[in-house]
Scaffold this motif. Structure first.
Motif, PDB file in Angstrom:
ATOM      1  N   LYS A 153     -16.064  20.788  45.764  1.00  8.89           N
ATOM      2  CA  LYS A 153     -14.762  21.103  45.171  1.00  8.89           C
ATOM      3  C   LYS A 153     -13.904  22.034  46.028  1.00  8.89           C
ATOM      4  O   LYS A 153     -12.755  22.267  45.712  1.00  8.89           O
ATOM      5  N   ASP A 202     -21.785  28.539  39.200  1.00  2.00           N
ATOM      6  CA  ASP A 202     -20.858  28.369  38.079  1.00  2.00           C
ATOM      7  C   ASP A 202     -19.495  29.016  38.288  1.00  2.00           C
ATOM      8  O   ASP A 202     -18.520  28.642  37.631  1.00  2.00           O
ATOM      9  N   CYS A 239     -15.428  28.644  25.465  1.00  4.00           N
ATOM     10  CA  CYS A 239     -16.345  28.351  26.571  1.00  4.00           C
ATOM     11  C   CYS A 239     -17.549  29.283  26.495  1.00  4.00           C
ATOM     12  O   CYS A 239     -17.380  30.497  26.388  1.00  4.00           O
ATOM     13  N   THR A 241     -19.552  30.038  28.840  1.00  5.38           N
ATOM     14  CA  THR A 241     -19.837  30.658  30.135  1.00  5.38           C
ATOM     15  C   THR A 241     -18.849  31.746  30.512  1.00  5.38           C
ATOM     16  O   THR A 241     -19.223  32.767  31.085  1.00  5.38           O
ATOM     17  N   CYS A 273     -15.123  29.897  34.780  1.00  3.07           N
ATOM     18  CA  CYS A 273     -16.231  29.104  35.305  1.00  3.07           C
ATOM     19  C   CYS A 273     -15.725  27.781  35.883  1.00  3.07           C
ATOM     20  O   CYS A 273     -14.592  27.362  35.654  1.00  3.07           O
ATOM     21  N   ASN A 274     -16.590  27.107  36.624  1.00  6.82           N
ATOM     22  CA  ASN A 274     -16.219  25.835  37.252  1.00  6.82           C
ATOM     23  C   ASN A 274     -16.009  24.721  36.234  1.00  6.82           C
ATOM     24  O   ASN A 274     -15.259  23.776  36.487  1.00  6.82           O
ATOM     25  N   THR A 275     -16.678  24.807  35.095  1.00 10.27           N
ATOM     26  CA  THR A 275     -16.485  23.778  34.067  1.00 10.27           C
ATOM     27  C   THR A 275     -15.042  23.788  33.581  1.00 10.27           C
ATOM     28  O   THR A 275     -14.395  22.744  33.480  1.00 10.27           O
ATOM     29  N   CYS A 276     -14.519  24.977  33.285  1.00 10.85           N
ATOM     30  CA  CYS A 276     -13.125  25.086  32.861  1.00 10.85           C
ATOM     31  C   CYS A 276     -12.173  24.675  33.980  1.00 10.85           C
ATOM     32  O   CYS A 276     -11.153  24.023  33.744  1.00 10.85           O
ATOM     33  N   ASP A 279     -13.642  20.500  35.370  1.00  8.10           N
ATOM     34  CA  ASP A 279     -14.069  19.408  34.492  1.00  8.10           C
ATOM     35  C   ASP A 279     -13.191  19.212  33.262  1.00  8.10           C
ATOM     36  O   ASP A 279     -13.276  18.171  32.601  1.00  8.10           O
ATOM     37  N   LYS A 280     -12.388  20.195  32.913  1.00 12.77           N
ATOM     38  CA  LYS A 280     -11.583  20.100  31.697  1.00 12.77           C
ATOM     39  C   LYS A 280     -10.103  19.964  32.067  1.00 12.77           C
ATOM     40  O   LYS A 280      -9.355  20.936  32.117  1.00 12.77           O
ATOM     41  N   ASP A 285      -8.648  19.094  25.615  1.00 14.66           N
ATOM     42  CA  ASP A 285      -9.739  20.055  25.821  1.00 14.66           C
ATOM     43  C   ASP A 285      -9.314  21.491  25.540  1.00 14.66           C
ATOM     44  O   ASP A 285     -10.155  22.385  25.479  1.00 14.66           O
TER      45      ASP A 285
END
Length: 334
Positions: A153, A202, A239, A241, A273-276, A279-280, A285
Motif C-alpha cells: 500500500k 496495522d 473500529c 483497533t 489503522c490500515n483497515t480504516c 479497506d473502508k 462504512d
C-alpha cells in the motif's frame, strides 16, 4: 503566584507552562508568527531539530540573564525562559537564514510538483513559495534513487525525501515492530527497509500522513486525482483497533482516499489503522459528520467553499449573483 513564564515573540507576550518550547509558545499565539516546522511533530517524542526551518532569534535570554543567544536557534528544541524575547518574522536575519535552509532542502528535491500526489498539501511547496529562489544555484548532479514499494500500500520516492525522520519516529512509537529507518551516512543517507523488507503492520499507513513531502505516498490513491478536485468530509466508525475518526476525500460519490484528521498545523490528531485507511472506502462504512474545515489559504479551498464570497464585480449585479449561486450549488458539500 503564577507558575507560568512569560515570553515575548515578535512583540506579543504570552504566558506558558515551564518547559514549553518556543515553537509551541508561538502556536499558542497563532497566526503568521508561528515558525514553520518540517520535522517537529507534537505527537511524536524526540522529533524536531532536523530540518532547521523553525530557526528564530533570541534577542533576550531571560529576565535574570538578558544576554541574547549568540546564534539562531531551533525553536522546536529550545525551551522558553521567563522574560525571554524572540524574533521570528520581525528579524531580517531569520528570514535570510530560513531562505538558505529552504534552498538547502531543495538541492536534491526534484521539480515534479505537477505530478506529485502531495501537491496542494505539501509543506515544502509552501516554504519554497515563501522563501525559495526562482532559480537554483546548485551546479552539481543531484542524488537520485529508484522508487520502491515498501509494502503493498505504500510507495517510497526517496528523491523527494528531506530526512525529517517523522516516519521513523511514527513506526517506532505506534507500531510494535519498525522495519525501516535511515541507512548509510551523509549525502548517501536514505530512508529504506533492510533488503526490501515490507512495512506491514496495522498502523503502517500513518507514515504517509506524517510525511511533509511526497516521499511516502498511498499506492491506492497514486495519480487518481488532485486534492483540490476532491471534497474532504469528516466521518467516523466503530473500529476495534483505532479511534475510527477520519477524513474521507470524495470525488462525486466515490471515496478516493481515507486519511487521519489533521489540525491547523498539519499534524495528525489521532492515528488510524490500515483497515480504516485502505479497506473502508464506501460511504456505507462510515457515519458522516460534517465537511472538513479547510483554510482559505489552502489551494484545496479553491474547490471547497464554506461561504459564498462573491467578487466585487458580482456583488453589484443581481444577475451575476444568481448565476454565481447556481454554480456554487453544483459543487455543494454534503
Amino acid at each position: 503566584m503564577s507558575d507560568k513564564v512569560k515570553v515575548t515573540i515578535d512583540g506579543i507576550t504570552v504566558e506558558v507552562e515551564p518547559g514549553t518550547s518556543i515553537l509551541n509558545a508561538a502556536r499558542q499565539i497563532g497566526g503568521d508568527i508561528v515558525p514553520p516546522a518540517m520535522c517537529y511533530y507534537s505527537k511524536l517524542e524526540g522529533s524536531g531539530g532536523k530540518c532547521r526551518t523553525c530557526i528564530v532569534k533570541v534577542s533576550k535570554g531571560s529576565e535574570k540573564d538578558p544576554r541574547p543567544m549568540p546564534k539562531l536557534v531551533a525553536s522546536c528544541r529550545t525551551t522558553v525562559m521567563d522574560g525571554m524575547e524572540v524574533q521570528n518574522i520581525t528579524s531580517p536575519e531569520v528570514i535570510e537564514a530560513r531562505s538558505g535552509v529552504v534552498e538547502m532542502l531543495l538541492i536534491n528535491h526534484p521539480l515534479d510538483c505537477p505530478v506529485c500526489d502531495q501537491a496542494g498539501e505539501c509543506d515544502l511547496q509552501n516554504l519554497g513559495y515563501e522563501h525559495g529562489l526562482q532559480k537554483t544555484r546548485y551546479e552539481f548532479e543531484r542524488r537520485t534513487f529508484e522508487r520502491i514499494d515498501i509494502g503493498d500500500k505504500i510507495q517510497l520516492h526517496m528523491n523527494r525525501c528531506i530526512l525529517c525522520y517523522r516516519c521513523v519516529f511514527t513506526a517506532d512509537q505506534i507500531t510494535n515492530k519498525r522495519v525501516h529507518g535511515i541507512l548509510n551516512r551523509g549525502d548517501h543517507s536514505e530512508i529504506s527497509t533492510y533488503i526490501q523488507t515490507a512495512v506491514d503492520n496495522d498502523f503502517s499507513g500513518n507514515v504517509i500522513d506524517v510525511c511533509p513531502v511526497g516521499a511516502l505516498t498511498d499506492r491506492t490513491f497514486r495519480f487518481r486525482n488532485r486534492v483540490w478536485f476532491t471534497k474532504p468530509i469528516d466521518a467516523h466508525r466503530d473500529c476495534p483497533t483505532c479511534s475510527g475518526k477520519v477524513t474521507l476525500w470524495y470525488k462525486g460519490e466515490d471515496v478516493l482516499r481515507v486519511t487521519a484528521r489533521k489540525d491547523i498545523y498539519g499534524e495528525v490528531e489521532e492515528f488510524i489503522c490500515n483497515t480504516c485507511r485502505f479497506d473502508k472506502k464506501k460511504t456505507a462504512d462510515w457515519t458522516i459528520e460534517h465537511p472538513t474545515h479547510i483554510s482559505d489559504a489552502s489551494v484545496i479551498a479553491s474547490n471547497h467553499y464554506e461561504t459564498l464570497m462573491p467578487l466585487p464585480v458580482i456583488q453589484n449585479n443581481q444577475k451575476l449573483q444568481q448565476a454565481n449561486q447556481v454554480e456554487l450549488e453544483k459543487t455543494a458539500k454534503f
